[in-house]
Design a protein around this motif. Structure first.
Motif, PDB file in Angstrom:
ATOM      1  N   GLU A  14      -4.618  13.432  -2.806  1.00 24.74           N
ATOM      2  CA  GLU A  14      -4.751  13.380  -1.436  1.00 24.74           C
ATOM      3  C   GLU A  14      -4.603  15.266  -1.110  1.00 24.74           C
ATOM      4  OE1 GLU A  14      -3.507  10.317   1.096  1.00 24.74           O
ATOM      5  OE2 GLU A  14      -2.041  10.056  -0.385  1.00 24.74           O
ATOM      6  N   LEU A  15      -4.532  15.856  -2.029  1.00 26.30           N
ATOM      7  CA  LEU A  15      -4.523  17.423  -1.940  1.00 26.30           C
ATOM      8  C   LEU A  15      -5.622  18.051  -2.360  1.00 26.30           C
ATOM      9  CD1 LEU A  15      -0.756  17.584  -2.456  1.00 26.30           C
ATOM     10  CD2 LEU A  15      -1.644  17.908  -0.189  1.00 26.30           C
ATOM     11  N   SER A  70       0.904  -1.208   0.012  1.00 30.41           N
ATOM     12  CA  SER A  70      -0.075  -0.027   0.008  1.00 30.41           C
ATOM     13  C   SER A  70       0.851   1.179  -0.007  1.00 30.41           C
ATOM     14  CB  SER A  70      -0.979  -0.100   1.319  1.00 30.41           C
ATOM     15  OG  SER A  70      -1.614   1.067   1.434  1.00 30.41           O
ATOM     16  N   SER A 111      -5.143  20.935  -3.947  1.00 32.05           N
ATOM     17  CA  SER A 111      -4.701  21.415  -4.952  1.00 32.05           C
ATOM     18  C   SER A 111      -4.573  20.497  -6.296  1.00 32.05           C
ATOM     19  CB  SER A 111      -3.411  22.220  -4.653  1.00 32.05           C
ATOM     20  OG  SER A 111      -2.486  21.109  -3.970  1.00 32.05           O
ATOM     21  N   THR A 112      -4.127  19.374  -5.875  1.00 32.65           N
ATOM     22  CA  THR A 112      -4.451  18.124  -6.851  1.00 32.65           C
ATOM     23  C   THR A 112      -5.797  18.134  -7.610  1.00 32.65           C
ATOM     24  OG1 THR A 112      -2.988  16.871  -5.335  1.00 32.65           O
ATOM     25  CG2 THR A 112      -3.894  15.802  -7.218  1.00 32.65           C
ATOM     26  N   TYR A 131       2.542  21.660  -0.149  1.00 28.78           N
ATOM     27  CA  TYR A 131       1.632  20.624   0.109  1.00 28.78           C
ATOM     28  C   TYR A 131       2.265  19.332  -0.092  1.00 28.78           C
ATOM     29  CZ  TYR A 131      -1.436  24.491   1.200  1.00 28.78           C
ATOM     30  OH  TYR A 131      -1.812  25.796   1.418  1.00 28.78           O
ATOM     31  N   PHE A 149       0.258  29.255  -7.321  1.00 27.60           N
ATOM     32  CA  PHE A 149      -0.197  28.006  -7.291  1.00 27.60           C
ATOM     33  C   PHE A 149       0.722  27.063  -7.291  1.00 27.60           C
ATOM     34  CE2 PHE A 149      -2.056  24.102  -8.625  1.00 27.60           C
ATOM     35  CZ  PHE A 149      -3.092  23.994  -8.222  1.00 27.60           C
ATOM     36  N   GLU A 177       3.448  16.091   2.034  1.00 28.79           N
ATOM     37  CA  GLU A 177       2.892  14.726   1.891  1.00 28.79           C
ATOM     38  C   GLU A 177       3.915  13.636   2.063  1.00 28.79           C
ATOM     39  OE1 GLU A 177      -0.398  13.754   2.336  1.00 28.79           O
ATOM     40  OE2 GLU A 177      -0.822  15.807   2.960  1.00 28.79           O
ATOM     41  N   LYS A 188      -7.180   4.043   2.611  1.00 27.00           N
ATOM     42  CA  LYS A 188      -6.111   3.931   1.978  1.00 27.00           C
ATOM     43  C   LYS A 188      -5.976   2.850   0.830  1.00 27.00           C
ATOM     44  CE  LYS A 188      -3.248   6.892   4.139  1.00 27.00           C
ATOM     45  NZ  LYS A 188      -3.185   8.282   3.128  1.00 27.00           N
ATOM     46  N   SER A 195       4.030   9.994  -9.615  1.00 28.72           N
ATOM     47  CA  SER A 195       2.990  10.453 -10.789  1.00 28.72           C
ATOM     48  C   SER A 195       2.541  11.964 -10.759  1.00 28.72           C
ATOM     49  CB  SER A 195       2.085   9.271 -10.823  1.00 28.72           C
ATOM     50  OG  SER A 195       1.506   9.219 -12.244  1.00 28.72           O
ATOM     51  N   GLU A 196       2.104  12.048  -9.595  1.00 26.22           N
ATOM     52  CA  GLU A 196       1.564  13.440  -9.313  1.00 26.22           C
ATOM     53  C   GLU A 196       2.600  14.455  -9.698  1.00 26.22           C
ATOM     54  OE1 GLU A 196      -0.642  13.748  -6.103  1.00 26.22           O
ATOM     55  OE2 GLU A 196      -0.834  15.994  -6.206  1.00 26.22           O
ATOM     56  N   ALA A 205       2.195   6.880  -6.813  1.00 21.49           N
ATOM     57  CA  ALA A 205       1.267   7.885  -6.833  1.00 21.49           C
ATOM     58  C   ALA A 205       1.916   9.346  -6.756  1.00 21.49           C
ATOM     59  CB  ALA A 205       0.043   7.473  -6.079  1.00 21.49           C
ATOM     60  N   PHE A 206       2.597   9.458  -5.549  1.00 21.25           N
ATOM     61  CA  PHE A 206       3.349  10.616  -5.624  1.00 21.25           C
ATOM     62  C   PHE A 206       4.062  10.980  -6.741  1.00 21.25           C
ATOM     63  CE2 PHE A 206       2.766  10.168  -0.452  1.00 21.25           C
ATOM     64  CZ  PHE A 206       2.088  11.012  -0.570  1.00 21.25           C
ATOM     65  N   HIS A 235       1.400  24.354  -4.169  1.00 22.55           N
ATOM     66  CA  HIS A 235       1.020  22.897  -4.461  1.00 22.55           C
ATOM     67  C   HIS A 235       2.391  22.086  -4.241  1.00 22.55           C
ATOM     68  CE1 HIS A 235      -0.614  19.412  -5.985  1.00 22.55           C
ATOM     69  NE2 HIS A 235       0.348  19.319  -6.900  1.00 22.55           N
ATOM     70  N   ILE A 242      -2.618   8.321 -10.051  1.00 17.98           N
ATOM     71  CA  ILE A 242      -2.602   9.236  -8.950  1.00 17.98           C
ATOM     72  C   ILE A 242      -3.664   9.051  -8.055  1.00 17.98           C
ATOM     73  CG2 ILE A 242      -2.725  11.858  -8.466  1.00 17.98           C
ATOM     74  CD1 ILE A 242      -1.333  12.438 -11.221  1.00 17.98           C
ATOM     75  N   TYR A 243      -3.454   9.356  -6.577  1.00 18.70           N
ATOM     76  CA  TYR A 243      -4.466   9.266  -5.853  1.00 18.70           C
ATOM     77  C   TYR A 243      -4.411  10.618  -5.143  1.00 18.70           C
ATOM     78  CZ  TYR A 243      -7.208   7.889  -1.759  1.00 18.70           C
ATOM     79  OH  TYR A 243      -8.170   7.728  -0.872  1.00 18.70           O
TER      80      TYR A 243
END
Lengths: 138, 411
Positions: B255-256, A32, B258-259, A67, A60, A71, B410, A42-43, A39-40, A64, B252-253
Motif C-alpha cells: 500500500e506504499l 479484512s 516504498s514497498t 510511512y 530510505f 499506515e 480492500k 509481514s511487511e 500483512a503489516f 519507509h 504482504i499487500y
C-alpha cells in the motif's frame, strides 16, 4: 440531461464509498482488517530483514518506517473508533491489542541497533501469529 | 538511417513513459493478491492501448485533428464539454497523485521534507517546460524512465514460474469466495484502466501535431504505438511477477510506494534500491508533466484556442496559463496531505468510466473515409476497434459498482 445523470451517478458512488467505512464492524470487515494487520506485520519483518542485511540506505529506511508507521497508526485508530458486533467482540479486542502492539513496536524501532532490530522482529513474529489465530477464530 | 534512429528513439521514449504511479502500485497489488492470474488483463490492456494510440495518432496526422477537437465534433458541445471537464478533473487528480509520489520518492532518497520537495519539484517542472522544446521534454522523461528496467531485471533474476504465467493468460473467475471474485474483477478492470490512462493518448496525439508528423510518418506512428507499448507491457508484467514472487508468499499487500521499491530491488544490494527509486521517479515525473500538459491541450483543442509547446508563450497564452494552473492546483491538492495512492485509485476507476466518451469519437473518425481518405480504418481495424469499444464499455459500467463492492480493492 445525460450529463446531469452522469454527475448524479458519480456523486452517489462517492457517497456510497464514504458510507462504506462506517463504524459498525461485521465479521467480514474484521476478517479484512485482521488480514491487513497480518500483512503489516509481514511487511515489517521484510523491512527489518532488509535493514539488517544493509540492503537499503538510512534515508530510505527512515522514510519507509515513517510511512509504514502512519499506515499502521491509521489502522489502529480505525480499530479504536469501531464498534464490533457482539459475536466477534473477543476477536475484535484481540485485534485491537495486537495492532497497538504493532504500532508501539514500530514507533520504538531503532534502525541502527542490530540487537534491538532482532528483538523487534521476534516480537512482530509473535504479533503476526496472534493475528493469525484471531483470523482463524473468526 | 536517420528515420530508423528516430523510430528507435520514439520506441524507447514510449517504453520509458509507459508506466506511471497507478500501474506500479495497482499491478504489484494484483500480483500480491492473485499471483500471475491477472496476466490476461495486462495483455488485453496492451492491445487496447496500441489500438487507441495508433488510431489517435493517425487521426491527428491525417485529419490534423487532435482528440478533443474530434470529441467536440462527434459528441456535440454539451456532452463534449462534460467529457472535457471529467477528463481534466482526472488529469488534475492524477497530476496531484504523481507530484505527491515524486515528493515521496525524493524524500526516500534525500530525507528532506516532502512539502519542500513538492514545491521545489513543481517549480522545477515549470522551469523545464518553459525552457525545453516538446521533443526534449518527451525524451528527457521517457528515456530516463528506462531505469524502470531494474524492476524487470529483478523479476527475471527471481525466476517467475513461466507455467503459471502462461496460465494467467486465461481469465478465470474461480476464486474461493464471491468477495474474492469481485476483488479479482476489480483488479482486472483496474489494470486494464491503468494501462489505458487517457492522458497518455491525449499527449501522444497532440505530440504528433507538435512534432509536425505527416502521412509519411504513419509507419513511425504504428511502430511507436505498438512496439513501445509491447515493450512497456513487459515492465508491467515484471511488476506483476514481483508482486507474485516477493509479496504473495509473505501475505504482504503493498500500500506504499516504498514497498514496491523494496520488491523491485529485492534480489540485489543497496544500489538497486537507488536505481528503482530513480526509475520510479522518472516515470512518475513524466506522468506529472504529461497530465499537466494534457489538461492544457484538451481545453485549447476543445475551444479552438491557439496551443503548442514549441510556439512562443505570447502566442499561446491560454495554453500556457492552463498548464501552469494545472500544476498549481495539483500542487495545492498534494499539499493538503491526501495520499497519492488514494488519488490514483480514484483516477484509475473514474478514468475507465469516461473512457468510452473519448475512445468512441476517435474510432468513428478513424473509420470515416471522407475524412481519413486512404488512411481510413481497414475492415479488420474496425472490427478490432469495435471489440475494444465493447470491452471498454463493459469495464466502464463495472468500474464503480466494483469499487463500491470491494471498498476500492480492500482485500
Amino acid at each position: 440531461m445525460r450529463v446531469e445523470k452522469f454527475g448524479l451517478v458519480v456523486a452517489a458512488a462517492l457517497w456510497s464509498i464514504s458510507c462504506s467505512t462506517g463504524n459498525t464492524l461485521e465479521p467480514d470487515d474484521l476478517r479484512s482488517q485482521v488480514k491487513q494487520g497480518i500483512a503489516f506485520a509481514s511487511e515489517e519483518k521484510l523491512f527489518i530483514d532488509r535493514v539488517l542485511e544493509e540492503r537499503i540506505s538510512q534515508n530510505f529506511a527512515r522514510g519507509h518506517l515513517k510511512y509504514l508507521l502512519r499506515e499502521v497508526h491509521d489502522a489502529a485508530q480505525q480499530a479504536h473508533g469501531a464498534v464490533p458486533q457482539k459475536a466477534i467482540a473477543p476477536q475484535f479486542e484481540q485485534y485491537q491489542t495486537q495492532m497497538d502492539r504493532l504500532e508501539y513496536s514500530l514507533a520504538g524501532l531503532r534502525l541502527t541497533d542490530r540487537s534491538a532490530l532482532l528483538n523487534t522482529r521476534s516480537e512482530i513474529q509473535e504479533i503476526q501469529l496472534a493475528l493469525q489465530h484471531t483470523r482463524e477464530a473468526l | 538511417m536517420k528515420k530508423l534512429l528516430g523510430i528507435t528513439l520514439g520506441i524507447m521514449t514510449a517504453l520509458g513513459g509507459f508506466v506511471d504511479l497507478g500501474q506500479i502500485v495497482f499491478t504489484m497489488q494484483a500480483g500480491a493478491l492473485f499471483g500471475y492470474e491477472l496476466m490476461w488483463a495486462i495483455v488485453l490492456g496492451t492491445a487496447a492501448i496500441i489500438v487507441y494510440m495508433e488510431m489517435s495518432g493517425r487521426v491527428a496526422v491525417v485529419a490534423r485533428k487532435p482528440i478533443f477537437t474530434v470529441i467536440r465534433s462527434r459528441l456535440g458541445f454539451r456532452l463534449g464539454l462534460a467529457t472535457l471537464i471529467a477528463s481534466n478533473l482526472l488529469n488534475l487528480i492524477t497530476c496531484a497523485a504523481e507530484l505527491g509520489g515524486i515528493a515521496i520518492v525524493l524524500h526516500l532518497l534525500t530525507g528532506v521534507s516532502e512539502r519542500i520537495l513538492l514545491i521545489s519539484t513543481t517549480l522545477t517542472f515549470v522551469g523545464m517546460i518553459l525552457a525545453l522544446r516538446f521533443e526534449w521534454i518527451e525524451r528527457t522523461f521517457g528515456l530516463s524512465g528506462l531505469l524502470m528496467v531494474t524492476f524487470a531485471i529483478s523479476a527475471i533474476t527471481l525466476k517467475p514460474d513461466t507455467g503459471r504465467l502462461l496460465r494467467g493468460l486465461v481469465p478465470l473467475f474461480s476464486q474461493p469466495s464471491v468477495k474474492d471474485n469481485l476483488l479479482y474483477a476489480y483488479f482486472a478492470v483496474g489494470i486494464f484502466s491503468a494501462m489505458l490512462m487517457e492522458y497518455e493518448v491525449h499527449f501522444y496525439s497532440s505530440g504528433s501535431i507538435e512534432e509536425n508528423w505527416t502521412t509519411d510518418d504513419l509507419s513511425e506512428n504504428f511502430m511507436v504505438a505498438s512496439l513501445g507499448s509491447i515493450l512497456g507491457s513487459f515492465l508491467t508484467i515484471a511488476l506483476l511477477c514481483l508482486g507474485a514472487i516477493v509479496m504473495l508468499p509473505r501475505g504482504i499487500y503493498p500500500e506504499l510506494l516504498s514497498t514496491t521499491t523494496l520488491a523491485g530491488a529485492y534480489p540485489f544490494a543497496q544500489k538497486a534500491t537507488l536505481l528503482c527509486l530513480l526509475g520510479t521517479l522518472a516515470c512518475i515525473a513524466g506522468a506529472a508533466v504529461e497530465t499537466a500538459l494534457s489538461g492544457a491541450y484538451n481545453v485549447c483543442q476543445f475551444f479552438n484556442l491557439e496551443w503548442g509547446k514549441n510556439r512562443p508563450v505570447e502566442e499561446v497564452k491560454a495554453y500556457t496559463a492552463m498548464w501552469l494552473a494545472m500544476f498549481a492546483l495539483a500542487m495545492v491538492v498534494a499539499l493538503t496531505g491526501v495520499r497519492p495512492l488514494q488519488l490514483v485509485n480514484i483516477s484509475i476507476v473514474f478514468g475507465m468510466v469516461i473512457m468510452p466518451l473519448t475512445y468512441y469519437p476517435i474510432l468513428r473518425m478513424a473509420s470515416d473515409r471522407s475524412v481519413m481518405g486512404k488512411h481510413v480504418n481497414s475492415p479488420m481495424d474496425s472490427v478490432v476497434g469495435a471489440i475494444f469499444l465493447i470491452l471498454i464499455l463493459i469495464a466502464s459500467i463495472a468500474a464503480i459498482p466494483l469499487m463500491i463492492l470491494t471498498r476500492a480493492g480492500k482485500p
